[in-house]
Design a protein around this motif. Structure first.
Motif, PDB file in Angstrom:
ATOM      1  N   ASN A 153       3.491 -23.015  15.073  1.00  0.00           N
ATOM      2  CA  ASN A 153       4.423 -23.754  15.973  1.00  0.00           C
ATOM      3  C   ASN A 153       5.892 -23.426  15.572  1.00  0.00           C
ATOM      4  N   GLU A 154       6.043 -22.344  14.665  1.00  0.00           N
ATOM      5  CA  GLU A 154       7.505 -21.819  14.160  1.00  0.00           C
ATOM      6  C   GLU A 154       7.493 -20.484  14.331  1.00  0.00           C
ATOM      7  N   TYR A 155       6.887 -19.666  13.447  1.00  0.00           N
ATOM      8  CA  TYR A 155       7.208 -18.297  13.491  1.00  0.00           C
ATOM      9  C   TYR A 155       5.875 -17.520  13.295  1.00  0.00           C
ATOM     10  N   LEU A 156       5.095 -17.552  14.179  1.00  0.00           N
ATOM     11  CA  LEU A 156       3.627 -16.939  14.459  1.00  0.00           C
ATOM     12  C   LEU A 156       3.934 -15.274  14.320  1.00  0.00           C
ATOM     13  N   ASP A 157       4.829 -15.032  14.818  1.00  0.00           N
ATOM     14  CA  ASP A 157       5.391 -13.484  14.747  1.00  0.00           C
ATOM     15  C   ASP A 157       5.758 -13.170  13.669  1.00  0.00           C
ATOM     16  N   TYR A 158       6.668 -13.793  13.145  1.00  0.00           N
ATOM     17  CA  TYR A 158       7.330 -13.423  11.694  1.00  0.00           C
ATOM     18  C   TYR A 158       6.111 -13.436  10.606  1.00  0.00           C
ATOM     19  N   ALA A 159       5.202 -14.289  10.610  1.00  0.00           N
ATOM     20  CA  ALA A 159       3.914 -14.381   9.727  1.00  0.00           C
ATOM     21  C   ALA A 159       3.210 -13.445   9.896  1.00  0.00           C
ATOM     22  N   ALA A 160       2.939 -12.945  11.146  1.00  0.00           N
ATOM     23  CA  ALA A 160       2.098 -11.838  11.431  1.00  0.00           C
ATOM     24  C   ALA A 160       2.762 -10.513  10.995  1.00  0.00           C
ATOM     25  N   SER A 161       4.058 -10.329  11.063  1.00  0.00           N
ATOM     26  CA  SER A 161       4.727  -8.997  10.521  1.00  0.00           C
ATOM     27  C   SER A 161       4.599  -9.226   8.846  1.00  0.00           C
ATOM     28  N   LYS A 162       4.695 -10.288   8.367  1.00  0.00           N
ATOM     29  CA  LYS A 162       4.484 -10.289   6.876  1.00  0.00           C
ATOM     30  C   LYS A 162       3.145 -10.098   6.395  1.00  0.00           C
ATOM     31  N   ALA A 163       2.159 -10.531   7.192  1.00  0.00           N
ATOM     32  CA  ALA A 163       0.630 -10.152   6.879  1.00  0.00           C
ATOM     33  C   ALA A 163       0.521  -8.711   7.103  1.00  0.00           C
ATOM     34  N   ALA A 164       1.116  -7.987   8.025  1.00  0.00           N
ATOM     35  CA  ALA A 164       1.210  -6.421   7.964  1.00  0.00           C
ATOM     36  C   ALA A 164       1.680  -5.799   6.473  1.00  0.00           C
ATOM     37  N   LEU A 165       2.750  -6.448   6.162  1.00  0.00           N
ATOM     38  CA  LEU A 165       3.331  -6.073   5.065  1.00  0.00           C
ATOM     39  C   LEU A 165       2.637  -6.071   3.959  1.00  0.00           C
ATOM     40  N   ASP A 166       1.697  -7.242   3.692  1.00  0.00           N
ATOM     41  CA  ASP A 166       0.850  -7.232   2.661  1.00  0.00           C
ATOM     42  C   ASP A 166      -0.283  -6.055   2.766  1.00  0.00           C
ATOM     43  N   ALA A 167      -0.867  -5.884   4.025  1.00  0.00           N
ATOM     44  CA  ALA A 167      -1.678  -4.860   4.120  1.00  0.00           C
ATOM     45  C   ALA A 167      -1.092  -3.649   3.721  1.00  0.00           C
ATOM     46  N   LEU A 168       0.017  -3.224   4.109  1.00  0.00           N
ATOM     47  CA  LEU A 168       0.766  -2.037   3.438  1.00  0.00           C
ATOM     48  C   LEU A 168       0.806  -1.899   1.897  1.00  0.00           C
ATOM     49  N   THR A 169       1.095  -2.972   1.508  1.00  0.00           N
ATOM     50  CA  THR A 169       1.143  -3.139   0.179  1.00  0.00           C
ATOM     51  C   THR A 169      -0.083  -2.924  -0.814  1.00  0.00           C
ATOM     52  N   ILE A 170      -1.162  -3.484  -0.010  1.00  0.00           N
ATOM     53  CA  ILE A 170      -2.634  -3.260  -0.722  1.00  0.00           C
ATOM     54  C   ILE A 170      -2.932  -1.828  -0.517  1.00  0.00           C
ATOM     55  N   GLY A 171      -2.929  -1.189   0.759  1.00  0.00           N
ATOM     56  CA  GLY A 171      -3.157  -0.037   0.904  1.00  0.00           C
ATOM     57  C   GLY A 171      -2.379   0.876   0.313  1.00  0.00           C
ATOM     58  N   LEU A 172      -1.095   1.023   0.223  1.00  0.00           N
ATOM     59  CA  LEU A 172      -0.334   2.151  -0.306  1.00  0.00           C
ATOM     60  C   LEU A 172      -0.451   2.017  -1.780  1.00  0.00           C
ATOM     61  N   SER A 173      -0.613   0.778  -2.393  1.00  0.00           N
ATOM     62  CA  SER A 173      -0.814   0.848  -3.830  1.00  0.00           C
ATOM     63  C   SER A 173      -1.960   1.578  -4.293  1.00  0.00           C
ATOM     64  N   LYS A 174      -3.036   1.746  -3.511  1.00  0.00           N
ATOM     65  CA  LYS A 174      -4.200   2.454  -3.815  1.00  0.00           C
ATOM     66  C   LYS A 174      -4.057   3.881  -3.602  1.00  0.00           C
ATOM     67  N   GLU A 175      -3.305   4.324  -2.421  1.00  0.00           N
ATOM     68  CA  GLU A 175      -2.996   5.680  -2.019  1.00  0.00           C
ATOM     69  C   GLU A 175      -2.327   6.412  -3.009  1.00  0.00           C
ATOM     70  N   VAL A 176      -1.413   5.670  -3.854  1.00  0.00           N
ATOM     71  CA  VAL A 176      -0.359   6.306  -4.683  1.00  0.00           C
ATOM     72  C   VAL A 176      -0.411   6.025  -6.110  1.00  0.00           C
ATOM     73  N   ALA A 177      -1.616   5.309  -6.404  1.00  0.00           N
ATOM     74  CA  ALA A 177      -1.642   4.813  -7.827  1.00  0.00           C
ATOM     75  C   ALA A 177      -1.695   5.968  -8.820  1.00  0.00           C
ATOM     76  N   ALA A 178      -2.455   6.927  -8.511  1.00  0.00           N
ATOM     77  CA  ALA A 178      -2.593   8.216  -9.193  1.00  0.00           C
ATOM     78  C   ALA A 178      -1.521   9.151  -9.322  1.00  0.00           C
ATOM     79  N   GLU A 179      -0.538   8.619  -8.567  1.00  0.00           N
ATOM     80  CA  GLU A 179       0.906   9.586  -8.566  1.00  0.00           C
ATOM     81  C   GLU A 179       1.981   9.004  -9.068  1.00  0.00           C
ATOM     82  N   GLY A 180       1.835   8.053  -9.954  1.00  0.00           N
ATOM     83  CA  GLY A 180       2.786   7.550 -10.830  1.00  0.00           C
ATOM     84  C   GLY A 180       3.867   6.387 -10.039  1.00  0.00           C
ATOM     85  N   ILE A 181       3.174   5.893  -8.973  1.00  0.00           N
ATOM     86  CA  ILE A 181       3.826   4.987  -8.153  1.00  0.00           C
ATOM     87  C   ILE A 181       2.889   3.508  -7.950  1.00  0.00           C
ATOM     88  N   ARG A 182       3.653   2.365  -8.458  1.00  0.00           N
ATOM     89  CA  ARG A 182       2.910   1.085  -8.321  1.00  0.00           C
ATOM     90  C   ARG A 182       3.697   0.414  -7.205  1.00  0.00           C
TER      91      ARG A 182
END
Length: 249
Positions: A153-182
Motif C-alpha cells: 500500500n505504499e512502496y511495493l516497487d521500491y521494496a521489490a527493487s531493494k529485494a533485488a539488491l539483496d539478491a545481488l548482495t548474496i550472489g555477488l558475495s559468493k562470486e567474488v569471495a575468493a578474489e578478495g572482495i567482501r
C-alpha cells in the motif's frame, strides 16, 4: 597510498553521514551526487575541514554513461587504489498501490535502484578483484527493511527493487569471495532523512514510531556506523551478510 571509497548518492542523508565517517576513518572519499551540487560540496568541505580527503563527482548512476564517468573521475581525481563501494543511491516515489503505478514509474524505480547498482558493482569488481590485479576490497549495498516486508500500500516497487539488491548482495558475495572482495548489505528503515518527503509524507517516521519496538526513528549516523564497520577490516570474515537497522522491527 590512501584507500579510495566511492559512495553513490552521498550529498544527503545516509550517504553524507557515511562519507564524513569514512573520511574520519582514513578513506579518500568520492562523494557522488546527481543534482544537488551545493549539498555535495558542503559534505566535501566538512571532510576537508576535518583534515580528510574527498572530491564531489556529479554522475547519474542510473545510466551506464554516468557510472563510467563516476569511476573514471574517481580514478583521475583521487588516484588511490579503490578499496570500497557503497551503493547508497536510490529513489522513492509517492505512496501508491500497485494498480495505480504506470510503466514510467516502474522504469524509473528499477533503473535507479537496481540497474545502477549492478553497474557500479561491476566497475568496482574490475578494479578491486585480485583476478584483475586488484588488492581486494569491500562493497556495501544499502537496501531497506522493505525488501523483507514488501511495503504494501505504499512502496511495493521500491521494496521489490531493494529485494533485488539483496539478491545481488548474496550472489555477488559468493562470486567474488575468493578474489578478495567482501559484499554485504544494510537494511535501514524508519530513518530521519528527507527521502520520506519524496514519498509524499515527510513526517512518516514520527507517525509510526510508536509501532517500532525502540519507540523512535533512527539517524543517518547510526546507519553510517554499520556501513563503515562492514567496509573495514574489523568485518574481515563477514560477507553475504546483512545488518538490519530498524529499531527492532
Amino acid at each position: 597510498m590512501m584507500k579510495t571509497l566511492i559512495i553513490t548518492g552521498a550529498s544527503r542523508g545516509i550517504g553524507a553521514a557515511t562519507a564524513r565517517l569514512a573520511a574520519e576513518n582514513g578513506y579518500a572519499v568520492a562523494v557522488n551526487y546527481n543534482r544537488n551540487q551545493a549539498a555535495a560540496l558542503s559534505v566535501v568541505e566538512d571532510i576537508h575541514s576535518a583534515g580528510g580527503t574527498a572530491e564531489a563527482i556529479c554522475a547519474d548512476i542510473s545510466t551506464e554513461k554516468g557510472v563510467l564517468h563516476l569511476f573514471s573521475e574517481t580514478d583521475r581525481l583521487l588516484q588511490g587504489q579503490l578499496a570500497g563501494l557503497v551503493n547508497n543511491a536510490g529513489i522513492l516515489e509517492t505512496q501508491m498501490r500497485l494498480e495505480d503505478m504506470d510503466i514510467k514509474r516502474l522504469e524509473r524505480i528499477f533503473t535507479a535502484n537496481i540497474t545502477g547498482q549492478f553497474l557500479c558493482a561491476r566497475e568496482a569488481v574490475k578494479r578491486m578483484s585480485t583476478r584483475h590485479g586488484g588488492s581486494g576490497g569491500s562493497i556495501v549495498n544499502v537496501s531497506s527493511l522493505a525488501a523483507k516486508t514488501g511495503a504494501p500500500n505504499e512502496y511495493l516497487d521500491y521494496a521489490a527493487s531493494k529485494a533485488a539488491l539483496d539478491a545481488l548482495t548474496i550472489g555477488l558475495s559468493k562470486e567474488v569471495a575468493a578474489e578478495g572482495i567482501r559484499v554485504n548489505g544494510v537494511r535501514p528503515a524508519f530513518i530521519y532523512t528527507d527521502i520520506h518527503a519524496d514519498g509524499g509524507e515527510p513526517g512518516r517516521v514520527d507517525r509510526i514510531k510508536e509501532s517500532i519496538p525502540m519507540k523512535r526513528g533512527g539517524t543517518p549516523q547510526e546507519v553510517a556506523e554499520a556501513i563503515v564497520w562492514l567496509l573495514s577490516d574489523k568485518a574481515s570474515y563477514t560477507t553475504g551478510s546483512f545488518i538490519d537497522l530498524a529499531g527492532g522491527r
